[in-house]
Design a protein around this motif. Structure first.
Motif, PDB file in Angstrom:
ATOM      1  N   LYS A 168      -5.654 -17.990  48.521  1.00 26.65           N
ATOM      2  CA  LYS A 168      -4.402 -17.315  48.179  1.00 26.65           C
ATOM      3  C   LYS A 168      -3.328 -17.747  49.170  1.00 26.65           C
ATOM      4  O   LYS A 168      -3.500 -17.607  50.390  1.00 26.65           O
ATOM      5  CB  LYS A 168      -4.606 -15.798  48.232  1.00 26.65           C
ATOM      6  CG  LYS A 168      -3.442 -14.980  47.731  1.00 26.65           C
ATOM      7  CD  LYS A 168      -3.827 -13.494  47.699  1.00 26.65           C
ATOM      8  CE  LYS A 168      -2.664 -12.634  47.253  1.00 26.65           C
ATOM      9  NZ  LYS A 168      -3.028 -11.185  47.215  1.00 26.65           N
ATOM     10  N   VAL A 169      -2.233 -18.301  48.651  1.00 21.67           N
ATOM     11  CA  VAL A 169      -1.188 -18.882  49.502  1.00 21.67           C
ATOM     12  C   VAL A 169       0.160 -18.264  49.139  1.00 21.67           C
ATOM     13  O   VAL A 169       0.488 -18.102  47.956  1.00 21.67           O
ATOM     14  CB  VAL A 169      -1.116 -20.414  49.326  1.00 21.67           C
ATOM     15  CG1 VAL A 169      -0.081 -21.017  50.280  1.00 21.67           C
ATOM     16  CG2 VAL A 169      -2.478 -21.048  49.553  1.00 21.67           C
ATOM     17  N   GLN A 170       0.933 -17.917  50.176  1.00 23.87           N
ATOM     18  CA  GLN A 170       2.271 -17.383  49.930  1.00 23.87           C
ATOM     19  C   GLN A 170       3.168 -18.428  49.287  1.00 23.87           C
ATOM     20  O   GLN A 170       2.992 -19.627  49.495  1.00 23.87           O
ATOM     21  CB  GLN A 170       2.911 -16.923  51.241  1.00 23.87           C
ATOM     22  CG  GLN A 170       2.434 -15.600  51.758  1.00 23.87           C
ATOM     23  CD  GLN A 170       3.223 -15.156  52.981  1.00 23.87           C
ATOM     24  OE1 GLN A 170       4.208 -15.787  53.363  1.00 23.87           O
ATOM     25  NE2 GLN A 170       2.780 -14.074  53.604  1.00 23.87           N
ATOM     26  N   ARG A 171       4.142 -17.955  48.532  1.00 24.24           N
ATOM     27  CA  ARG A 171       5.152 -18.874  47.993  1.00 24.24           C
ATOM     28  C   ARG A 171       5.986 -19.401  49.158  1.00 24.24           C
ATOM     29  O   ARG A 171       6.433 -18.630  50.021  1.00 24.24           O
ATOM     30  CB  ARG A 171       6.053 -18.158  46.999  1.00 24.24           C
ATOM     31  CG  ARG A 171       5.325 -17.668  45.754  1.00 24.24           C
ATOM     32  CD  ARG A 171       6.267 -16.937  44.823  1.00 24.24           C
ATOM     33  NE  ARG A 171       7.186 -17.850  44.146  1.00 24.24           N
ATOM     34  CZ  ARG A 171       6.910 -18.476  42.995  1.00 24.24           C
ATOM     35  NH1 ARG A 171       5.735 -18.288  42.412  1.00 24.24           N
ATOM     36  NH2 ARG A 171       7.791 -19.277  42.438  1.00 24.24           N
ATOM     37  N   PRO A 172       6.218 -20.682  49.239  1.00 23.07           N
ATOM     38  CA  PRO A 172       7.013 -21.235  50.341  1.00 23.07           C
ATOM     39  C   PRO A 172       8.396 -20.584  50.402  1.00 23.07           C
ATOM     40  O   PRO A 172       9.063 -20.391  49.385  1.00 23.07           O
ATOM     41  CB  PRO A 172       7.126 -22.720  49.967  1.00 23.07           C
ATOM     42  CG  PRO A 172       5.907 -22.986  49.144  1.00 23.07           C
ATOM     43  CD  PRO A 172       5.689 -21.739  48.354  1.00 23.07           C
ATOM     44  N   GLY A 173       8.791 -20.211  51.604  1.00 20.92           N
ATOM     45  CA  GLY A 173      10.102 -19.616  51.807  1.00 20.92           C
ATOM     46  C   GLY A 173      10.188 -18.141  51.473  1.00 20.92           C
ATOM     47  O   GLY A 173      11.277 -17.557  51.542  1.00 20.92           O
ATOM     48  N   ILE A 174       9.070 -17.507  51.146  1.00 16.12           N
ATOM     49  CA  ILE A 174       9.132 -16.107  50.739  1.00 16.12           C
ATOM     50  C   ILE A 174       9.567 -15.207  51.887  1.00 16.12           C
ATOM     51  O   ILE A 174      10.221 -14.179  51.667  1.00 16.12           O
ATOM     52  CB  ILE A 174       7.774 -15.643  50.161  1.00 16.12           C
ATOM     53  CG1 ILE A 174       7.925 -14.307  49.422  1.00 16.12           C
ATOM     54  CG2 ILE A 174       6.734 -15.516  51.269  1.00 16.12           C
ATOM     55  CD1 ILE A 174       8.805 -14.384  48.213  1.00 16.12           C
ATOM     56  N   ASP A 175       9.245 -15.576  53.131  1.00 21.38           N
ATOM     57  CA  ASP A 175       9.696 -14.780  54.279  1.00 21.38           C
ATOM     58  C   ASP A 175      11.215 -14.688  54.316  1.00 21.38           C
ATOM     59  O   ASP A 175      11.781 -13.605  54.527  1.00 21.38           O
ATOM     60  CB  ASP A 175       9.185 -15.391  55.584  1.00 21.38           C
ATOM     61  CG  ASP A 175       7.733 -15.043  55.861  1.00 21.38           C
ATOM     62  OD1 ASP A 175       7.235 -14.106  55.212  1.00 21.38           O
ATOM     63  OD2 ASP A 175       7.114 -15.701  56.704  1.00 21.38           O
ATOM     64  N   ALA A 176      11.893 -15.833  54.117  1.00 19.88           N
ATOM     65  CA  ALA A 176      13.353 -15.840  54.147  1.00 19.88           C
ATOM     66  C   ALA A 176      13.926 -15.054  52.974  1.00 19.88           C
ATOM     67  O   ALA A 176      14.911 -14.318  53.123  1.00 19.88           O
ATOM     68  CB  ALA A 176      13.868 -17.282  54.118  1.00 19.88           C
ATOM     69  N   ILE A 177      13.296 -15.198  51.802  1.00 21.32           N
ATOM     70  CA  ILE A 177      13.769 -14.464  50.621  1.00 21.32           C
ATOM     71  C   ILE A 177      13.639 -12.965  50.837  1.00 21.32           C
ATOM     72  O   ILE A 177      14.557 -12.192  50.540  1.00 21.32           O
ATOM     73  CB  ILE A 177      12.978 -14.911  49.371  1.00 21.32           C
ATOM     74  CG1 ILE A 177      13.368 -16.341  49.002  1.00 21.32           C
ATOM     75  CG2 ILE A 177      13.237 -13.968  48.197  1.00 21.32           C
ATOM     76  CD1 ILE A 177      12.557 -16.914  47.865  1.00 21.32           C
ATOM     77  N   VAL A 178      12.497 -12.536  51.367  1.00 25.54           N
ATOM     78  CA  VAL A 178      12.292 -11.110  51.636  1.00 25.54           C
ATOM     79  C   VAL A 178      13.313 -10.614  52.656  1.00 25.54           C
ATOM     80  O   VAL A 178      13.880  -9.523  52.513  1.00 25.54           O
ATOM     81  CB  VAL A 178      10.853 -10.851  52.126  1.00 25.54           C
ATOM     82  CG1 VAL A 178      10.707  -9.441  52.680  1.00 25.54           C
ATOM     83  CG2 VAL A 178       9.852 -11.076  50.994  1.00 25.54           C
ATOM     84  N   ALA A 179      13.574 -11.416  53.690  1.00 27.21           N
ATOM     85  CA  ALA A 179      14.544 -11.011  54.715  1.00 27.21           C
ATOM     86  C   ALA A 179      15.935 -10.855  54.118  1.00 27.21           C
ATOM     87  O   ALA A 179      16.648  -9.873  54.408  1.00 27.21           O
ATOM     88  CB  ALA A 179      14.555 -12.032  55.848  1.00 27.21           C
ATOM     89  N   VAL A 180      16.333 -11.802  53.275  1.00 26.46           N
ATOM     90  CA  VAL A 180      17.659 -11.732  52.646  1.00 26.46           C
ATOM     91  C   VAL A 180      17.744 -10.526  51.717  1.00 26.46           C
ATOM     92  O   VAL A 180      18.725  -9.769  51.737  1.00 26.46           O
ATOM     93  CB  VAL A 180      17.953 -13.032  51.870  1.00 26.46           C
ATOM     94  CG1 VAL A 180      19.213 -12.875  51.026  1.00 26.46           C
ATOM     95  CG2 VAL A 180      18.122 -14.195  52.831  1.00 26.46           C
ATOM     96  N   ASP A 181      16.714 -10.347  50.904  1.00 25.11           N
ATOM     97  CA  ASP A 181      16.731  -9.223  49.958  1.00 25.11           C
ATOM     98  C   ASP A 181      16.786  -7.890  50.682  1.00 25.11           C
ATOM     99  O   ASP A 181      17.522  -6.977  50.283  1.00 25.11           O
ATOM    100  CB  ASP A 181      15.501  -9.287  49.054  1.00 25.11           C
ATOM    101  CG  ASP A 181      15.567 -10.440  48.063  1.00 25.11           C
ATOM    102  OD1 ASP A 181      16.616 -11.117  48.026  1.00 25.11           O
ATOM    103  OD2 ASP A 181      14.583 -10.666  47.335  1.00 25.11           O
ATOM    104  N   LEU A 182      16.008  -7.761  51.745  1.00 20.85           N
ATOM    105  CA  LEU A 182      16.022  -6.507  52.492  1.00 20.85           C
ATOM    106  C   LEU A 182      17.369  -6.286  53.180  1.00 20.85           C
ATOM    107  O   LEU A 182      17.855  -5.151  53.254  1.00 20.85           O
ATOM    108  CB  LEU A 182      14.896  -6.492  53.530  1.00 20.85           C
ATOM    109  CG  LEU A 182      13.480  -6.302  52.971  1.00 20.85           C
ATOM    110  CD1 LEU A 182      12.458  -6.322  54.100  1.00 20.85           C
ATOM    111  CD2 LEU A 182      13.375  -4.986  52.201  1.00 20.85           C
ATOM    112  N   ALA A 183      17.985  -7.372  53.684  1.00 26.34           N
ATOM    113  CA  ALA A 183      19.310  -7.241  54.305  1.00 26.34           C
ATOM    114  C   ALA A 183      20.321  -6.751  53.269  1.00 26.34           C
ATOM    115  O   ALA A 183      21.138  -5.858  53.552  1.00 26.34           O
ATOM    116  CB  ALA A 183      19.746  -8.580  54.883  1.00 26.34           C
ATOM    117  N   ALA A 184      20.269  -7.309  52.051  1.00 26.23           N
ATOM    118  CA  ALA A 184      21.183  -6.877  50.994  1.00 26.23           C
ATOM    119  C   ALA A 184      20.905  -5.433  50.586  1.00 26.23           C
ATOM    120  O   ALA A 184      21.836  -4.638  50.391  1.00 26.23           O
ATOM    121  CB  ALA A 184      21.048  -7.803  49.780  1.00 26.23           C
TER     122      ALA A 184
END
Length: 570
Positions: A168-184
């Motif tokens: 099971k592998v995370q989607r590449p860049g998901i950390d940045a996406i989660v950070a942006v979404d949470l900031a918004a």
């Protein structure tokens, strides 16, 4: 996450897409907040409140449809937001939750080269040096990650006792996406905290933090691996449940390697029947295991949808049954801490007694009512709702037309949304898990009724904390007896004041009504005393047979008195 890290995640070099994502989320929220402001605040002040009321349901549905489309387009954490919103029945109206209920956490898979690159970076080695083989076509793809079948190298297979695994592998860049979404989302939460008609009903910034914590745990595969191990330990002595083993040597925060336990999907009735397994026999076992998690272990799978549970056939002829339940995906787990258990226990007592006041007290014990809540209003509302099903036991409730329950749920939702309180996240996870459990069981057996499985666990929960339900019932009976014993004296005092002319009376029938109430009070005293003596006798009899038996026999006296008083005035 600090505000500095939020800004850096949005404005980092090469992050144009994330900046556009951040702005798009804020534009969407700002527009719909402005629309809500116009209709809910401005129009009523202009004397046009009826227009706002008439268009409210339509506007809610339009907002939900547009958010649905936004979430599917952006993917990532926004799909999780939609799923989270669909479960917030305590905060959001049904026009929104119903539209978002069907939002699926599935997106097109990431091309395998990108998955390979991330996995190799995490494992610090080429995949062909870590695994004997990895299938490039994923067996599952979701907004946060995807899974591929793989085979361990012979040496690793010998050490772990495993051969086939799931990578099971995370989607590449998901950390940045989660950070942006949470900031918004934090930004939007700040806006909403200044809107009275929203802030009076929900602490939106707290909801955002609650959601963010859950999401960050889901993308931490080390946390998921630890959850899987804890879940396996809870059911180590239960042959009904299986959990995949974690290959810790091939697991990091972004890569998770588990035993491949793929078997028959729990709702695949045709495959179950072909394997000689009766789906109707699976339903009560599955419900029982879910209740064990919530009310015994206090640690439960919060996402038990059909894709996360397999039925694994057992070939051992000596086994009690020919199959077992196999759980996967432990990213979303819930806990039932002692305080919440106590609150749930009291909720069950009050619900069973259709006691509106007791229900509100239990809700307060759980800590979900805001300081501004009008508990008297809530008590009256709950009493009125319970009045529709008052005095009905579990067996009778099974016979009620399902439409009655639907009407009850609609009214209950309206009452809840009208008051300033919100349910804790763990409580919502319990509701989510229960709802999914009921759905799975119903798909296995259309005649299955969850009440049949609820009853023994409700009784178990009532006995759990102090270990002796008799003590609690006896205490409640004594409290009721005290109130009942004082009632005739209060009625006498009331009559004295009426006779003395110190209390104005406008109803000439009041004396007759008070006399009837007085007789009822006497019968109540007798009935309560009967219950107190009977319960006390039953409790004492275990240690002192003679004295306990005497108390139980004496209890008949007040019972006969109550019956005599009632018949004498017919």
């Amino acid at each position: 996450m600090s505000s500095t890290s939020q800004r850096s995640s949005v404005s980092a070099p090469g992050s144009g897409n994330t900046r556009a994502r951040y702005r798009r989320i804020l534009r969407f929220a700002a527009w719909h907040l402005a629309v809500a402001w116009w209709f809910e605040l401005i129009l009523p002040r202009l004397g046009l409140a009826k227009i706002a009321e008439r268009t409210r349901a339509k506007r809610m549905r339009r907002f939900a449809r547009r958010f649905h489309a936004l979430a599917l387009d952006l993917g990532g954490l926004m799909i999780k937001v939609g799923q989270f919103m669909s479960s917030r029945l305590d905060v959001l109206p049904p026009e929104i939750t119903a539209e978002l209920e069907g939002l699926q956490d599935e997106v097109p898979p990431v091309p395998f080269p990108a998955i390979r690159a991330l996995a190799e970076a995490e494992l610090h080695a080429p995949l062909d040096k870590v695994f004997a083989s990895v299938e490039e076509t994923p067996i599952a793809a979701a907004s946060l990650g995807q899974a591929h079948r793989a085979l361990l190298l012979p040496l690793d297979a010998a050490e772990t006792g495993l051969d086939s695994v799931v990578l099971k592998v995370q989607r590449p860049g998901i950390d940045a996406i989660v950070a942006v979404d949470l900031a918004a989302l934090r930004k939007v939460g700040g806006w909403l905290s200044h809107v009275r008609f929203v802030s009076s009903r929900a602490n939106v910034p707290a909801l955002v933090e609650e959601f963010g914590q859950t999401s960050l745990e889901e993308i931490d595969y080390l946390q998921e691996a630890a959850n899987a191990d804890r879940f396996a330990n809870d059911f180590a002595d239960d042959d009904k449940v299986a959990v995949p083993h974690v290959v810790w040597e091939r697991t990091t925060r972004r890569v998770l390697t588990l035993e491949d336990v793929t078997a028959i999907k729990i709702t695949d009735s045709e495959a179950l029947l072909a394997a000689g397994i009766d789906p109707a026999e699976v339903a009560p076992v599955f419900a029982s295991v879910m209740f064990d998690q919530m009310f015994t272990n206090g640690f439960f799978h919060a996402d038990p949808h059909p894709g996360n549970i397999f039925i694994t056939p057992i070939v051992d002829p000596a086994a009690e049954r020919s199959w077992k339940l196999t759980f996967i995906d432990f990213g979303m787990m819930g806990e039932v801490p002692p305080k919440t258990r106590t609150g749930l226990r009291r909720l069950l007592i009050a619900a069973a007694a259709r006691d509106g006041k007791g229900l509100v007290a239990a809700i307060s014990d759980v800590g979900v009512l805001a300081a501004s809540a009008d508990t008297a209003e809530l008590e009256r509302a709950m009493t009125a709702l319970f009045g529709r099903f008052g005095g009905m036991g579990f067996a009778e409730l099974r016979e009620v037309d399902p439409r009655e329950f639907k009407d009850f749920a609609v009214e209950f939702g309206e009452v809840v949304r009208s008051l300033p309180f919100q349910l804790p996240e763990n409580f919502l996870l319990i509701i989510r898990a229960m709802s999914l459990t009921s759905g799975v069981c119903s798909s296995l057996d259309s005649r299955f009724n969850l009440w049949d499985s609820v009853e023994p666990y409700a009784a178990k929960l009532l006995r759990e904390e102090r270990g002796n339900i008799v003590q609690d019932v006896g205490r409640q009976a004594l409290d009721a007896a005290g109130v009942a014993l004082r009632l005739p004296m209060r009625l006498d005092e009331l009559l004295t004041r009426i006779e003395a002319g110190s209390l104005p009376v406008a109803n000439p029938k009041l004396e007759r009504q008070v006399e009837r109430l007085n007789r009822t009070a006497r019968r109540l005293v007798s009935t309560v005393m009967f219950g107190v003596l009977l319960i006390a006798g039953a409790a004492v009899r275990a240690d002192d047979t003679v004295f306990g038996s005497v108390l139980m026999v004496v209890s008949v006296v007040p019972l006969l008195h109550g019956l005599w008083v009632g018949r004498r005035h017919h």
